[in-house]
Design a protein around this motif. Structure first.
Motif, PDB file in Angstrom:
ATOM      1  N   TYR A  13      24.250  20.587  -5.058  1.00  0.00           N
ATOM      2  CA  TYR A  13      23.753  21.540  -4.068  1.00  0.00           C
ATOM      3  C   TYR A  13      23.059  22.723  -4.741  1.00  0.00           C
ATOM      4  N   ASP A  17      19.286  24.009  -4.189  1.00  0.00           N
ATOM      5  CA  ASP A  17      19.009  25.374  -3.711  1.00  0.00           C
ATOM      6  C   ASP A  17      18.110  26.147  -4.665  1.00  0.00           C
ATOM      7  N   ALA A 133      29.586  18.767   2.699  1.00  0.00           N
ATOM      8  CA  ALA A 133      28.643  18.171   3.652  1.00  0.00           C
ATOM      9  C   ALA A 133      28.857  18.724   5.051  1.00  0.00           C
ATOM     10  N   TRP A 134      30.131  18.916   5.429  1.00  0.00           N
ATOM     11  CA  TRP A 134      30.438  19.508   6.729  1.00  0.00           C
ATOM     12  C   TRP A 134      29.856  20.911   6.826  1.00  0.00           C
ATOM     13  N   ALA A 136      27.344  22.130   5.185  1.00  0.00           N
ATOM     14  CA  ALA A 136      25.886  22.138   5.109  1.00  0.00           C
ATOM     15  C   ALA A 136      25.224  21.645   6.388  1.00  0.00           C
ATOM     16  N   THR A 137      25.938  20.879   7.204  1.00  0.00           N
ATOM     17  CA  THR A 137      25.284  20.197   8.328  1.00  0.00           C
ATOM     18  C   THR A 137      25.808  20.564   9.713  1.00  0.00           C
ATOM     19  N   THR A 138      26.961  21.248   9.800  1.00  0.00           N
ATOM     20  CA  THR A 138      27.517  21.492  11.132  1.00  0.00           C
ATOM     21  C   THR A 138      27.704  22.962  11.434  1.00  0.00           C
ATOM     22  N   PRO A 141      26.597  26.677   8.818  1.00  0.00           N
ATOM     23  CA  PRO A 141      25.317  27.372   8.627  1.00  0.00           C
ATOM     24  C   PRO A 141      25.162  28.585   9.526  1.00  0.00           C
ATOM     25  N   GLY A 146      26.902  27.702   4.685  1.00  0.00           N
ATOM     26  CA  GLY A 146      26.414  26.378   4.312  1.00  0.00           C
ATOM     27  C   GLY A 146      27.461  25.619   3.517  1.00  0.00           C
ATOM     28  N   TRP A 147      26.997  24.926   2.484  1.00  0.00           N
ATOM     29  CA  TRP A 147      27.906  24.111   1.674  1.00  0.00           C
ATOM     30  C   TRP A 147      28.938  24.956   0.934  1.00  0.00           C
TER      31      TRP A 147
END
Length: 368
Positions: A13, A17, A133-134, A136-138, A141, A146-147
C-alpha cells in the motif's frame, strides 16, 4: 508477535501511495530481519538486568509507538522509521516472551505451549491483509484512514496487551548472572546449542523461501499468471496455521522428538514432490506438506535449547531469535541457484535445510 507480518501488506500500500520503485518498497520487509540480527542477543542481556516481564512490556510499548507514527506522517522516511521500530519491538518481544513463558510452563509441555503461541501469531498474519483491504474499500475512507486503519486496530490491541500484562503478577526466576555479548555468542560453542540455532535458521529460511518460490514454481511448470499462482502462498499459510493449531495438542501427547521427525519427513516428501511433479494438484500437495511440517520446527528447537541450558535462558533466547536471520540468507542463495538452474535450484537449497532438520531429529533430547 504477529504484528510484524503486517509489513508485507503495508509495504504494498505504501508503494502504491508514494509511487515507490520495487527496490525502495522492498526495503521495508528487509528491515525486519536486520533488527533481529542486531537486537536479539542484547535483549538477552537486558532481561538479566530488568527482568523478563519488564522487557516484554518494553517491546510492546515500542511496537505501539511504531503503529502510531503513520498518523503523524505517511511519507517514505516516517514509514521507514515506523517499520524499523516495529522490527526492533518484535525482535525484543520474541526474545523475551518465550523465556517468560518458562516461568509458567516447563518440560515437554513447553513445546506445545510455544506451538499454540505460533498459532495465535498466525492469526495476525491472516488478518492484516483483510483489515487493510476493508479499510481501503469500505467504511474507513470516510474518516481519512483508508488502509491505515490496520495500524489503529493493532495499536489498540497493543495498548490492551500492555495493560493486561502489567496487571498480571508473574513470579520470575532470579535473573541470570549478567553476561556480555561475547559470553552470549560463546554459547554457540556448545554443540547442541549450535545445532538448535542452525535448525531455526533452516526453519525460517524454508518458511520465507517457500512463500517466495511457491508461485514461481507454478508459473514455471504450469504457466499460470502471477495473479493465479499467488494462491500457492495462501495454501502454505493455511496448512502452516493448521499445523500450529493441531501441533499444540499433538505435542501434549507424544514426544517432541517423534513429532519433529514426522514433521521433517513430511517436509522432505513435499520437497520431492516439488522436484518431480508438474501438475497443479501435486504442487499444491507438496506445498501443503511443507507448510504443515514446518509449522512445529521452531517451538521444538527453541524449547530444546531452553531446556538444555536452564541457567542461561535469557542468553539462549537471544541466540535462537537471532537465528531468524536465516530468512535473509536462504532467499539470497535460492535466488542465485534459480538464476542458474530454474526453480529446481531454489528447491534444492531448501531441501538441504530439510536434510539438516532430519539430522537434527537424531540429536533431540527427551525430557526426564
Amino acid at each position: 508477535m504477529g504484528f510484524v507480518d503486517l509489513v508485507g501488506t503495508a509495504s504494498n500500500y505504501v508503494q502504491k501511495d508514494l509511487g515507490l520503485t520495487d527496490s525502495q518498497a522492498n526495503l521495508f520487509p528487509s528491515l525486519v530481519f536486520f533488527w533481529f540480527l542486531i537486537f536479539s542477543v542484547p535483549t538477552g542481556m537486558l532481561m538479566n538486568k530488568i527482568g523478563r516481564k519488564k522487557t516484554v512490556l518494553l517491546s510492546i510499548v515500542i511496537t505501539a509507538v511504531s503503529l502510531f507514527i503513520p498518523f503523524f506522517g505517511s511519507g517514505y522516511i516516517p514509514m521507514l522509521l515506523s517499520f524499523s521500530l516495529l522490527g526492533i519491538g518484535n525482535a525484543i518481544m520474541q526474545t523475551s516472551l518465550n523465556p517468560l513463558v518458562t516461568n509458567l510452563i516447563s518440560g515437554d509441555k513447553l513445546a506445545s505451549t510455544l506451538t499454540f503461541g505460533q498459532f495465535v501469531k498466525a492469526i495476525a498474519s491472516f488478518l492484516a491483509p483483510i483489515i487493510a483491504a476493508w479499510g481501503a474499500t469500505t467504511v474507513c475512507p470516510t474518516f481519512g484512514l483508508g488502509w491505515r486503519v490496520l495500524f489503529v486496530v493493532y495499536a489498540i490491541i497493543c495498548c490492551l496487551s500492555i495493560s493486561l500484562l502489567a496487571a498480571t503478577p508473574i513470579d520470575e526466576e532470579h535473573p541470570d548472572k549478567a553476561s556480555s555479548i561475547k559470553e552470549c555468542i560463546k554459547l554457540l560453542y556448545r554443540p547442541f546449542i549450535l545445532l538448535c540455532f542452525l535448525s531455526i535458521m533452516c526453519h525460517v529460511g524454508i518458511d520465507v523461501g517457500t512463500n517466495t518460490t511457491a508461485p514461481k514454481i507454478i508459473m514455471e511448470r504450469i504457466g499460470l499468471p502471477l495473479e493465479e499462482a499467488g494462491f500457492a502462498t495462501g495454501i502454505y499459510f493455511i496448512f502452516r496455521t493448521a499445523g500450529c493449531f493441531f501441533g499444540a495438542f499433538i505435542l501434549r501427547n507424544i514426544s517432541p522428538k517423534i513429532f519433529f521427525g514426522i514433521s521433517a519427513v513430511m517436509m522432505f516428501v513435499g520437497m520431492l514432490i516439488l522436484f518431480t511433479c508438474n501438475t497443479i494438484t501435486a504442487i499444491y500437495t507438496g506445498i501443503a506438506m511443507i507448510g504443515f511440517g514446518n509449522s512445529n520446527i521452531f517451538p521444538v528447537a527453541f524449547s530444546q535449547a531452553l531446556l538444555y541450558s536452564p541457567d542461561k535462558k535469557n542468553e539462549i533466547s537471544g541466540l535462537m531469535i537471532m537465528g531468524l536471520f536465516g530468512g535473509t540468507i536462504f532467499p539470497l542463495a535460492m535466488g542465485y541457484a534459480a538464476d542458474e538452474t530454474g526453480q529446481a535450484g531454489a528447491i534444492a537449497v531448501m531441501t538441504l535445510g530439510v536434510v539438516y532438520l532430519l539430522y537434527y531429529t537424531l540429536k533431540i533430547k527427551t525430557s526426564k
